[in-house]
Design a protein around this motif. Sequence first.
Motif, PDB file in Angstrom:
ATOM      1  N   TYR A   1       0.823  -1.201   0.000  1.00 17.92           N
ATOM      2  CA  TYR A   1       0.000   0.000   0.000  1.00 17.92           C
ATOM      3  C   TYR A   1       0.867   1.264   0.000  1.00 17.92           C
ATOM      4  CZ  TYR A   1      -4.108   2.812   0.944  1.00 17.92           C
ATOM      5  OH  TYR A   1      -5.113   3.711   0.849  1.00 17.92           O
ATOM      6  N   TYR A   2       1.883   1.250   0.852  1.00 22.97           N
ATOM      7  CA  TYR A   2       2.793   2.395   0.879  1.00 22.97           C
ATOM      8  C   TYR A   2       3.446   2.576  -0.484  1.00 22.97           C
ATOM      9  CZ  TYR A   2       6.515   5.550   2.260  1.00 22.97           C
ATOM     10  OH  TYR A   2       7.345   6.631   2.337  1.00 22.97           O
TER      11      TYR A   2
ATOM     12  N   VAL B   1       2.242   1.780  -3.393  1.00 25.85           N
ATOM     13  CA  VAL B   1       1.275   2.377  -4.313  1.00 25.85           C
ATOM     14  C   VAL B   1       1.247   3.890  -4.123  1.00 25.85           C
ATOM     15  CG1 VAL B   1      -1.191   2.617  -4.781  1.00 25.85           C
ATOM     16  CG2 VAL B   1      -0.196   0.345  -4.549  1.00 25.85           C
ATOM     17  N   LEU B   2       1.176   4.319  -2.859  1.00 29.25           N
ATOM     18  CA  LEU B   2       1.092   5.758  -2.574  1.00 29.25           C
ATOM     19  C   LEU B   2       2.348   6.489  -3.020  1.00 29.25           C
ATOM     20  CD1 LEU B   2      -0.529   5.656   0.980  1.00 29.25           C
ATOM     21  CD2 LEU B   2      -1.645   6.090  -1.206  1.00 29.25           C
ATOM     22  N   LEU B   3       3.493   5.877  -2.733  1.00 29.64           N
ATOM     23  CA  LEU B   3       4.753   6.533  -3.073  1.00 29.64           C
ATOM     24  C   LEU B   3       4.928   6.617  -4.591  1.00 29.64           C
ATOM     25  CD1 LEU B   3       7.133   7.768  -1.598  1.00 29.64           C
ATOM     26  CD2 LEU B   3       8.316   5.598  -1.748  1.00 29.64           C
TER      27      LEU B   3
ATOM     28  N   ASP C   1       2.512   6.732  -6.709  1.00 29.21           N
ATOM     29  CA  ASP C   1       1.572   7.791  -7.093  1.00 29.21           C
ATOM     30  C   ASP C   1       2.223   9.147  -7.029  1.00 29.21           C
ATOM     31  OD1 ASP C   1      -0.617   6.352  -7.537  1.00 29.21           O
ATOM     32  OD2 ASP C   1      -1.859   7.361  -6.054  1.00 29.21           O
ATOM     33  N   ASP C   2       2.877   9.382  -5.897  1.00 26.22           N
ATOM     34  CA  ASP C   2       3.520  10.675  -5.666  1.00 26.22           C
ATOM     35  C   ASP C   2       4.535  10.991  -6.737  1.00 26.22           C
ATOM     36  OD1 ASP C   2       2.118  11.203  -3.470  1.00 26.22           O
ATOM     37  OD2 ASP C   2       3.693  10.695  -2.039  1.00 26.22           O
TER      38      ASP C   2
END
Lengths: 328, 211
Positions: free
Chosen positions: B58-59, B61-63, B65-66
């Motif tokens: 999950y992290y 995916v977020l990173l 994304d960023d």
Amino acid sequence: MGAIALLSESHATALLPGERTTTELSRDGNHADTERAVDVWDQAAAWVWSKQREFHRALTRELRELRGKDSVGWVLVLMSFLYGVLHAAGPGHGKVVLTTYLLTHRSRLNRGIAMGTAAALLQGVTALLLVYGLIGFAGWLPRETETASLWVTRVSFSLLAIVGLYLLARAAATMAHSVRQLRHETGHVHHEHADHVHGAGCGCRHLPSVVEIDTVDSRHAVAGVVLAIGLRPCSGAVLVLILAAVMELTWHGAFAVMAMSVGTAITVVVLAIFATKARNWASVVVAHQSPLWTLAAGGVAAFGGTLLLLLGLWLLNASFALKPTVGL
Amino acid sequence: MSWSFTRHWRMAVLTIAMCFAPGTQAHPHHWIDVFTEWQFNPKGLISGVKLRWLFDDYYSVLLLDDTTATGKDLQVVLEKTLRNIGRHRYFLQIEQQGVKAEFGDAKHARIGVWDHRIEIEFSLALKAPFDPRQSDIVFRIAEPTYYFEMLHAEESPAIVLRDAPPACRYRLEPPKPDAALVAYAASLGINESGGDGLGIQFAETVTIRCE
């Protein structure tokens, strides 16, 4: 304060390891170093959280293993169901809202059950529409979806405050009516009722009957409570769906979240039954269909409305202190 | 008596607050699977360690994304991360009989995506090598605030003793935080910190011994 400083600095960027440590103020100093005694509260909280943590990891692992495989993923579905049951057994805003309403407002048992089920399933549907709708159809990035999820949450909190206010106003009206009746009956301010004819449309109800539970008013309130709970997607469901969307496991994610909602519904319904029973039992014990009792019941309902109103406002306020991201 | 009362009261408030914590997020929020490879020199001394961190899905995916959204390269993330963690001894505590190891800057740093997860790798050289034949070498690794949970990966081998003399072994002890500490960490919201001493209390303890 630290959170706010952080907000402006690193808006919409993932917190990197070690980024937080020097900028953030500690909540209560060096708690970690102080002596502690372990009590039941801690034991229970620790158990629930460690189980949730294990579930989060296990769900992630299952999704990862399903990737690229042609499998139904029953393990994931079963695990999601159990997560739903357990997650709902832990503390949560939906349960507090529902029990507050059911404890302070007279309801039929089947209505309590229906409310619990509808709210739990609606939570799953909200998560599905939100995540898949935005990522799948609108092409949003997962992070933007998280932000959207936060806004939906805020809508649900606002709705909660409105429902609370509505219940409070309704209770106040009932109480005002009871007070008028009480004064009428005790005769302290007795006056001739030449112009006061009891008939259809007069609006005077001396005895609130069971029928009153099903008035249009209360149906509005019930729908409001269900929406206020159901519009807020469960963080576990959002997490699973975002991962599923990224891993192209759309159906697996959807099944998992529905299983999660069914699990949640079971626990919430059990709670709703207890709350309705407790409330009805209390009514039976003290029930006199007298204006005084109506006044007391109105007071309890007003209290419930006030609680929901304050809870809604507080949650709304707290949600603005959060960064517009959930996963960070 | 009154102490116990206030304590229960405080815990009750904390638990209720926990119920309403928006997002119902609790520490830890993310996790890192850790792999450590201990480098032995020809004399049988521990001269350095190679670390590999694997972030949760999950992290990652977020990173990712960023980096997509801001157009930043993953390399920038790596540099920033190393700078951050360098100020905290790379989250690593190595001790022999109470003497803490000192190491220089990270070398051979690399960032990449492995099985959709972000991984970073770097090597640290000990300024003064430790002799594991003299006494136990104990190390722990933790993100200070426990925002990230760092544990050795379940898939083996998460710990490797590279070029070690045959007599060398390691022992991994899982963390044993008490329930009060777990409950406290769980009560911390996403924007709150329990201080820099929290993470280490959730750290594994690894002992390297050469007999």
